[in-house]
Design a protein around this motif. Structure first.
Motif, PDB file in Angstrom:
ATOM      1  N   ARG A 108       0.830  -1.209   0.000  1.00 27.07           N
ATOM      2  CA  ARG A 108       0.000   0.000   0.000  1.00 27.07           C
ATOM      3  C   ARG A 108       0.866   1.260   0.000  1.00 27.07           C
ATOM      4  N   ASP A 109       2.058   1.170   0.599  1.00 26.77           N
ATOM      5  CA  ASP A 109       2.962   2.334   0.642  1.00 26.77           C
ATOM      6  C   ASP A 109       3.976   2.282  -0.501  1.00 26.77           C
ATOM      7  N   TRP A 110       3.508   1.933  -1.686  1.00 32.38           N
ATOM      8  CA  TRP A 110       4.388   1.805  -2.857  1.00 32.38           C
ATOM      9  C   TRP A 110       5.089   3.136  -3.127  1.00 32.38           C
ATOM     10  N   ARG A 111       6.422   3.037  -3.273  1.00 29.17           N
ATOM     11  CA  ARG A 111       7.214   4.239  -3.560  1.00 29.17           C
ATOM     12  C   ARG A 111       8.121   3.955  -4.752  1.00 29.17           C
ATOM     13  N   ASP A 112       8.167   4.884  -5.682  1.00 29.52           N
ATOM     14  CA  ASP A 112       8.931   4.658  -6.905  1.00 29.52           C
ATOM     15  C   ASP A 112      10.423   4.485  -6.642  1.00 29.52           C
ATOM     16  N   GLY A 113      10.933   5.015  -5.538  1.00 27.18           N
ATOM     17  CA  GLY A 113      12.362   4.911  -5.270  1.00 27.18           C
ATOM     18  C   GLY A 113      12.798   3.608  -4.642  1.00 27.18           C
ATOM     19  N   LEU A 114      11.859   2.738  -4.290  1.00 23.63           N
ATOM     20  CA  LEU A 114      12.207   1.475  -3.630  1.00 23.63           C
ATOM     21  C   LEU A 114      12.366   0.345  -4.643  1.00 23.63           C
ATOM     22  N   PRO A 115      13.227  -0.626  -4.328  1.00 24.90           N
ATOM     23  CA  PRO A 115      13.307  -1.808  -5.190  1.00 24.90           C
ATOM     24  C   PRO A 115      12.035  -2.643  -5.062  1.00 24.90           C
ATOM     25  N   VAL A 116      11.788  -3.451  -6.073  1.00 25.56           N
ATOM     26  CA  VAL A 116      10.604  -4.312  -6.099  1.00 25.56           C
ATOM     27  C   VAL A 116      11.005  -5.737  -5.757  1.00 25.56           C
ATOM     28  N   ALA A 117      10.211  -6.374  -4.894  1.00 23.09           N
ATOM     29  CA  ALA A 117      10.357  -7.800  -4.612  1.00 23.09           C
ATOM     30  C   ALA A 117       9.114  -8.503  -5.137  1.00 23.09           C
ATOM     31  N   LEU A 118       9.310  -9.463  -6.010  1.00 24.27           N
ATOM     32  CA  LEU A 118       8.219 -10.207  -6.636  1.00 24.27           C
ATOM     33  C   LEU A 118       8.183 -11.623  -6.069  1.00 24.27           C
ATOM     34  N   VAL A 119       7.009 -12.048  -5.629  1.00 29.43           N
ATOM     35  CA  VAL A 119       6.800 -13.413  -5.154  1.00 29.43           C
ATOM     36  C   VAL A 119       5.648 -14.008  -5.953  1.00 29.43           C
ATOM     37  N   THR A 120       5.889 -15.166  -6.549  1.00 28.33           N
ATOM     38  CA  THR A 120       4.853 -15.830  -7.338  1.00 28.33           C
ATOM     39  C   THR A 120       4.626 -17.236  -6.801  1.00 28.33           C
ATOM     40  N   GLY A 121       3.377 -17.653  -6.773  1.00 26.77           N
ATOM     41  CA  GLY A 121       3.023 -19.003  -6.343  1.00 26.77           C
ATOM     42  C   GLY A 121       1.944 -19.572  -7.240  1.00 26.77           C
ATOM     43  N   GLY A 122       1.802 -20.882  -7.220  1.00 25.78           N
ATOM     44  CA  GLY A 122       0.725 -21.509  -7.963  1.00 25.78           C
ATOM     45  C   GLY A 122       0.842 -21.420  -9.464  1.00 25.78           C
ATOM     46  N   VAL A 123       2.049 -21.218  -9.985  1.00 32.87           N
ATOM     47  CA  VAL A 123       2.227 -21.311 -11.445  1.00 32.87           C
ATOM     48  C   VAL A 123       1.797 -22.698 -11.897  1.00 32.87           C
ATOM     49  N   HIS A 124       2.187 -23.703 -11.133  1.00 33.61           N
ATOM     50  CA  HIS A 124       1.605 -25.039 -11.247  1.00 33.61           C
ATOM     51  C   HIS A 124       0.554 -25.166 -10.152  1.00 33.61           C
ATOM     52  N   GLY A 125      -0.691 -25.274 -10.521  1.00 30.01           N
ATOM     53  CA  GLY A 125      -1.758 -25.210  -9.547  1.00 30.01           C
ATOM     54  C   GLY A 125      -1.757 -26.305  -8.506  1.00 30.01           C
ATOM     55  N   TYR A 126      -1.167 -27.463  -8.836  1.00 33.08           N
ATOM     56  CA  TYR A 126      -1.182 -28.566  -7.882  1.00 33.08           C
ATOM     57  C   TYR A 126      -0.149 -28.405  -6.779  1.00 33.08           C
ATOM     58  N   GLU A 127       0.732 -27.431  -6.893  1.00 36.10           N
ATOM     59  CA  GLU A 127       1.817 -27.266  -5.930  1.00 36.10           C
ATOM     60  C   GLU A 127       1.335 -26.369  -4.789  1.00 36.10           C
ATOM     61  N   THR A 128       0.674 -27.024  -3.827  1.00 36.34           N
ATOM     62  CA  THR A 128      -0.162 -26.344  -2.841  1.00 36.34           C
ATOM     63  C   THR A 128       0.595 -25.359  -1.969  1.00 36.34           C
ATOM     64  N   SER A 129       1.758 -25.743  -1.459  1.00 39.03           N
ATOM     65  CA  SER A 129       2.452 -24.875  -0.518  1.00 39.03           C
ATOM     66  C   SER A 129       2.954 -23.596  -1.167  1.00 39.03           C
ATOM     67  N   GLY A 130       3.097 -23.582  -2.481  1.00 33.90           N
ATOM     68  CA  GLY A 130       3.471 -22.342  -3.147  1.00 33.90           C
ATOM     69  C   GLY A 130       2.384 -21.297  -3.020  1.00 33.90           C
ATOM     70  N   VAL A 131       1.128 -21.732  -3.182  1.00 33.22           N
ATOM     71  CA  VAL A 131      -0.015 -20.821  -3.046  1.00 33.22           C
ATOM     72  C   VAL A 131      -0.166 -20.367  -1.601  1.00 33.22           C
ATOM     73  N   HIS A 132      -0.231 -21.331  -0.698  1.00 32.16           N
ATOM     74  CA  HIS A 132      -0.493 -20.997   0.700  1.00 32.16           C
ATOM     75  C   HIS A 132       0.727 -20.357   1.373  1.00 32.16           C
ATOM     76  N   GLY A 133       1.916 -20.720   0.920  1.00 34.98           N
ATOM     77  CA  GLY A 133       3.112 -20.066   1.440  1.00 34.98           C
ATOM     78  C   GLY A 133       3.162 -18.599   1.061  1.00 34.98           C
ATOM     79  N   ALA A 134       2.771 -18.273  -0.169  1.00 39.92           N
ATOM     80  CA  ALA A 134       2.752 -16.869  -0.595  1.00 39.92           C
ATOM     81  C   ALA A 134       1.766 -16.064   0.242  1.00 39.92           C
ATOM     82  N   LEU A 135       0.580 -16.623   0.455  1.00 35.34           N
ATOM     83  CA  LEU A 135      -0.420 -15.932   1.265  1.00 35.34           C
ATOM     84  C   LEU A 135       0.041 -15.810   2.713  1.00 35.34           C
TER      85      LEU A 135
END
Length: 305
Positions: free
Chosen positions: A71-98
């Motif tokens: 919510r406090d997105w600032r243009d001067g900060l680096p971005v960290a990207l986290v992705t889960g569930g690219v393969h939908g059956y890989e459950t802990s990726g989805v729930h780990g991200a959340l």
């Protein structure tokens, strides 16, 4: 393990539309994206910006695609990207991200712009599948033009940020069903013989052949080793056919293979692989391992900008 031919198609002949239709007819909904993922995103809406970045139209269903952003997105900060569930059956990726967003994201306020995409492939999540509705693997489809709408939508979301992403963690699992179902199905779909492999017992990471950052990968492994066990190499010194370059670390050519972890120009990139079928790991441990990997990756990137 059975060596019988996969029950769809003819050995040596790639699938056509008829075989894909037969395969699709065998996929049934086993869990709910709305109940498991969308409800969690809704609970987080008070603390994070919720961005709808796409809509999958898979008749008779539609699946809105969401990302959570600082919510406090600032243009001067680096971005960290986290992705889960690219393969939908890989459950802990989805729930780990959340779980990371729920419990740890606030600790990075003012240090990172966080962009978390917890479930890239909701149709596959519901059916505990690797492929999307069209029998396409989203994690081989991060290229232009993409054959998978899940992958294309994520690339559109990330495109304006790809040069600003400092760290990208893509959360995955390696399961017993890889050898029992998904790799045999892949061989059948492509008209190739199935060649069995060894399923590693434990956690490992996949770095980028072109940008390995071994110290970074080892920092992730060290953090996860406090939560669950690290996969040993097989008798040939490999994990899933790739040489082990450090305990629990292998490399892939991410962009060449069209993998999700290759969609940015991030300095620090890793793909996690949790083994949920191990008798030594619980579902909670698997999600905790994903969270440990994310926090270790972000902490390392902050310490080595």
């Amino acid at each position: 393990m059975s060596t019988a031919p996969y029950p769809i198609g003819s050995p040596g002949s790639p699938w056509g539309e008829a075989e894909v239709t037969t395969w699709r007819s065998r996929q049934t909904r086993k869990r709910s994206y709305a109940a498991d993922v969308l409800s969690a995103i809704e609970r987080l809406r008070a603390r994070f910006d919720v961005v709808q970045y796409g809509l999958l139209d898979y008749p008779p269903d539609t699946y809105p695609l969401f990302a959570l952003a600082s919510r406090d997105w600032r243009d001067g900060l680096p971005v960290a990207l986290v992705t889960g569930g690219v393969h939908g059956y890989e459950t802990s990726g989805v729930h780990g991200a959340l779980q990371f967003v729920e419990r740890h994201a606030a600790g990075y306020a003012g240090r990172f712009n966080l962009l978390v995409v917890p479930c890239v492939s909701p149709w596959a999540y519901e059916r505990i599948q690797r492929w999307n509705m069209n029998a396409i693997d989203p994690n081989r489809s991060f290229r232009e033009p993409s054959p998978a709408e899940e992958s294309a939508a994520l690339m559109r979301l990330v495109a304006p940020l790809r040069d600003r992403v400092l760290v990208h963690v893509d959360l995955h699992e390696t399961t017993d069903s890889d050898e029992a179902e998904f790799r045999p199905a892949l061989a059948a779909r492509d008209g190739k013989p199935f060649e069995p492999d060894h399923t590693p017992d434990g956690f490992y990471v996949v770095g980028d052949t072109e940008n390995p950052r071994l110290d970074f990968q080892q920092a992730v492994i060290a953090a996860v080793a406090k939560v669950t066990h690290i996969a040993p190499p097989d008798a040939d010194g490999k994990i899933i056919g790739s040489p082990v370059v450090a305990p629990g670390v292998i490399h892939y050519a991410l962009r060449q293979l069209g993998l999700c972890a290759g969609i940015t120009r991030a300095r620090y990139v890793t793909t996690t692989e949790v083994y949920p079928d191990s008798p030594r790991a619980t579902p909670a441990q698997c999600s905790d391992a994903q969270v440990a990997a994310v926090t270790a990756a972000l902490d390392y990137a902050l310490a080595h900008p």
